[in-house]
Write a protein that holds these residues in place. Structure first.
Motif, PDB file in Angstrom:
ATOM      1  N   UNK A  40       3.794   5.933  -7.146  1.00 38.59           N
ATOM      2  CA  UNK A  40       4.348   4.793  -6.759  1.00 38.59           C
ATOM      3  C   UNK A  40       4.942   3.815  -7.735  1.00 38.59           C
ATOM      4  N   UNK A  41       5.482   3.099  -7.088  1.00 43.35           N
ATOM      5  CA  UNK A  41       6.745   2.229  -8.103  1.00 43.35           C
ATOM      6  C   UNK A  41       5.104   1.525  -8.451  1.00 43.35           C
ATOM      7  N   UNK A  42       4.437   0.985  -8.015  1.00 44.66           N
ATOM      8  CA  UNK A  42       3.973   0.267  -8.456  1.00 44.66           C
ATOM      9  C   UNK A  42       2.928   0.531 -10.523  1.00 44.66           C
ATOM     10  N   UNK A  43       2.903   0.091 -11.677  1.00 47.22           N
ATOM     11  CA  UNK A  43       2.240   0.386 -12.580  1.00 47.22           C
ATOM     12  C   UNK A  43       1.065  -0.303 -12.316  1.00 47.22           C
ATOM     13  N   UNK A  44       0.316  -0.931 -11.592  1.00 45.72           N
ATOM     14  CA  UNK A  44      -1.336  -1.089 -11.697  1.00 45.72           C
ATOM     15  C   UNK A  44      -1.821   0.141 -11.909  1.00 45.72           C
ATOM     16  N   UNK A  45      -2.881   0.122 -12.133  1.00 46.00           N
ATOM     17  CA  UNK A  45      -4.078   1.464 -12.012  1.00 46.00           C
ATOM     18  C   UNK A  45      -4.516   1.571 -11.076  1.00 46.00           C
ATOM     19  N   UNK A  46      -5.170   2.559 -10.252  1.00 42.44           N
ATOM     20  CA  UNK A  46      -5.785   2.632  -9.264  1.00 42.44           C
ATOM     21  C   UNK A  46      -7.150   2.060  -9.439  1.00 42.44           C
ATOM     22  N   UNK A  47      -7.706   1.404  -8.512  1.00 44.59           N
ATOM     23  CA  UNK A  47      -8.557   0.205  -8.272  1.00 44.59           C
ATOM     24  C   UNK A  47     -10.178   1.193  -7.615  1.00 44.59           C
ATOM     25  N   UNK A  48     -10.675   1.021  -8.869  1.00 42.78           N
ATOM     26  CA  UNK A  48     -12.320   1.523  -8.623  1.00 42.78           C
ATOM     27  C   UNK A  48     -12.734   1.990  -6.832  1.00 42.78           C
ATOM     28  N   UNK A  49     -12.080   1.465  -6.720  1.00 37.63           N
ATOM     29  CA  UNK A  49     -12.530   1.694  -4.802  1.00 37.63           C
ATOM     30  C   UNK A  49     -11.843   2.554  -4.508  1.00 37.63           C
ATOM     31  N   UNK A  50     -10.303   2.431  -4.371  1.00 40.95           N
ATOM     32  CA  UNK A  50      -9.129   3.663  -4.401  1.00 40.95           C
ATOM     33  C   UNK A  50      -9.543   4.976  -5.054  1.00 40.95           C
ATOM     34  N   UNK A  51     -10.063   4.894  -6.292  1.00 35.65           N
ATOM     35  CA  UNK A  51     -10.412   6.707  -6.751  1.00 35.65           C
ATOM     36  C   UNK A  51     -11.210   6.975  -6.063  1.00 35.65           C
ATOM     37  N   UNK A  96       0.676  -1.431   0.302  1.00 32.17           N
ATOM     38  CA  UNK A  96       0.044   0.237  -0.030  1.00 32.17           C
ATOM     39  C   UNK A  96       0.720   1.313   0.190  1.00 32.17           C
ATOM     40  N   UNK A  97       1.482   1.444  -1.019  1.00 29.06           N
ATOM     41  CA  UNK A  97       2.166   2.611  -1.372  1.00 29.06           C
ATOM     42  C   UNK A  97       1.590   3.895  -0.779  1.00 29.06           C
ATOM     43  N   UNK A  98       2.425   4.825  -0.895  1.00 29.43           N
ATOM     44  CA  UNK A  98       1.222   5.944  -0.164  1.00 29.43           C
ATOM     45  C   UNK A  98       1.682   7.233  -1.624  1.00 29.43           C
ATOM     46  N   UNK A  99       0.750   7.176  -1.660  1.00 30.60           N
ATOM     47  CA  UNK A  99       0.657   7.669  -3.707  1.00 30.60           C
ATOM     48  C   UNK A  99      -0.162   9.207  -3.452  1.00 30.60           C
ATOM     49  N   UNK A 100      -0.027   9.883  -1.817  1.00 29.58           N
ATOM     50  CA  UNK A 100      -0.111  11.870  -1.864  1.00 29.58           C
ATOM     51  C   UNK A 100       0.067  11.773  -0.034  1.00 29.58           C
ATOM     52  N   UNK A 101       0.933  12.503  -0.170  1.00 27.44           N
ATOM     53  CA  UNK A 101       1.471  13.068   1.248  1.00 27.44           C
ATOM     54  C   UNK A 101       1.238  14.707   1.659  1.00 27.44           C
ATOM     55  N   UNK A 102       0.059  14.671   3.102  1.00 30.93           N
ATOM     56  CA  UNK A 102      -0.483  16.225   3.242  1.00 30.93           C
ATOM     57  C   UNK A 102       0.235  16.420   4.214  1.00 30.93           C
TER      58      UNK A 102
END
Length: 318
Positions: free
Chosen positions: A52-63, A26-32
């Motif tokens: 992220x290092x992962x090249x997989x598209x974001x899941x609909x759930x994550x979006x 679960x890599x960080x994709x935004x830091x605030x």
């Protein structure tokens, strides 16, 4: 350790899936983050997407959960670049105290730092100066963990900004912290309501000590009756956890941060804690000698008997 000159509240959004995902992935994709200068009271902000290092598209759930889309990450900097910028924005690791709402944000920072081979000593400096403010708030105000939104509601505050934007999550955590520090009476009244009375009755400044004394009396009476009929060590050991819970819920009264608790209320809170400490010691002594039966000395029950006698005397006098 250097003198603390500023507070930094931070939060992150991570890769996620409704079908489950290992925390390592679960890599960080935004830091605030929000920075508060103690001397000037100036507030500044940090908000960066992370590729992220992962090249997989974001899941609909994550979006849906984070409000982040794939195009937000396409041209974003990687974790190392964002982390370096974050440290430069902080401007002094050793003069900073760090906060987040639950330790998962610190764990995520550490996991991604390990993934990108960032020197461990850098994260160690942050970790040494870190406070899980959700834990503090739970211990001192609510008893059970609550969300940022629910914590704000306790103070009649509304969430400012976009939900699941980590910068706004950090900012609202900062607002809770400020209110907790600056409104001790309100915080202590909520604490009594949530931790001591367990939402069984409303409480005000005028009736708070009477409500606490009533609860102290009931708890002391119940424990006294239980212990007077307990003779086997195994039954005594079963009481350890409930007695600990009952006794420690009065611990916050001793701090009396707000000054609203009376001397007798604080004294009886100390009596309960003294009783718990003596009870633990008595159990340990019997366990050490492999006793099967327990003989309770009168002095063990004396601290909580004081509470029941006080309440009886008050009722008689009235």
């Amino acid at each position: 350790m250097a003198d603390i000159k500023q507070f930094v509240f931070f939060d992150s959004e991570m890769l996620c899936s409704d079908t489950g995902m290992a925390f390592e992935e679960m890599e960080a994709i935004r830091l605030g983050a929000v920075k508060y200068e103690l001397e000037t009271e100036e507030v500044s902000y940090f908000d960066q997407f992370i590729r992220p290092q992962s090249t997989e598209p974001l899941t609909d759930f994550c979006k849906t959960l984070t409000g982040i889309n794939d195009h937000d990450l396409t041209d974003a900097a990687n974790f190392i670049e964002v982390f370096i910028e974050f440290l430069e924005w902080i401007g002094g690791i050793k003069k900073t105290k760090y906060f987040s709402w639950s330790p998962s944000d610190l764990f995520r920072l550490k996991m991604d730092a390990i993934r990108h081979e960032i020197p461990e000593r850098t994260l160690k400096k942050i970790e040494q100066r870190y406070t899980d403010f959700q834990k503090v708030f739970t211990n001192r105000v609510t008893k059970n963990p609550v969300s940022v939104e629910d914590a704000l509601n306790l103070y009649d505050l509304e969430f400012i900004g976009d939900m699941h934007n980590p910068m706004y999550d950090a900012f609202n955590t900062f607002r809770i912290f400020q209110t907790f520090m600056n409104e001790p009476i309100q915080s202590d009244l909520i604490m009594v309501q949530k931790i001591i009375l367990e939402d069984t009755m409303p409480v005000t400044i005028k009736n708070v000590n009477d409500k606490i004394q009533y609860q102290l009396h009931n708890d002391a009476k119940q424990l006294t009756e239980q212990l007077r009929h307990t003779y086997r060590l195994r039954d005594m050991k079963k009481l350890l956890k409930p007695i600990r819970r009952t006794s420690l819920k009065y611990e916050n009264l001793i701090f009396n941060r707000s000054g609203i608790f009376s001397e007798s209320t604080i004294h009886h809170a100390r009596c309960f804690l003294a009783f718990y400490q003596d009870f633990v010691q008595t159990c340990e002594e019997h366990i050490a000698y492999s006793s099967k039966t327990v003989i309770l000395h009168e002095h063990l029950l004396r601290p909580i008997e004081q509470i029941t006698l006080y309440e009886k005397a008050k009722i008689t006098a009235s």
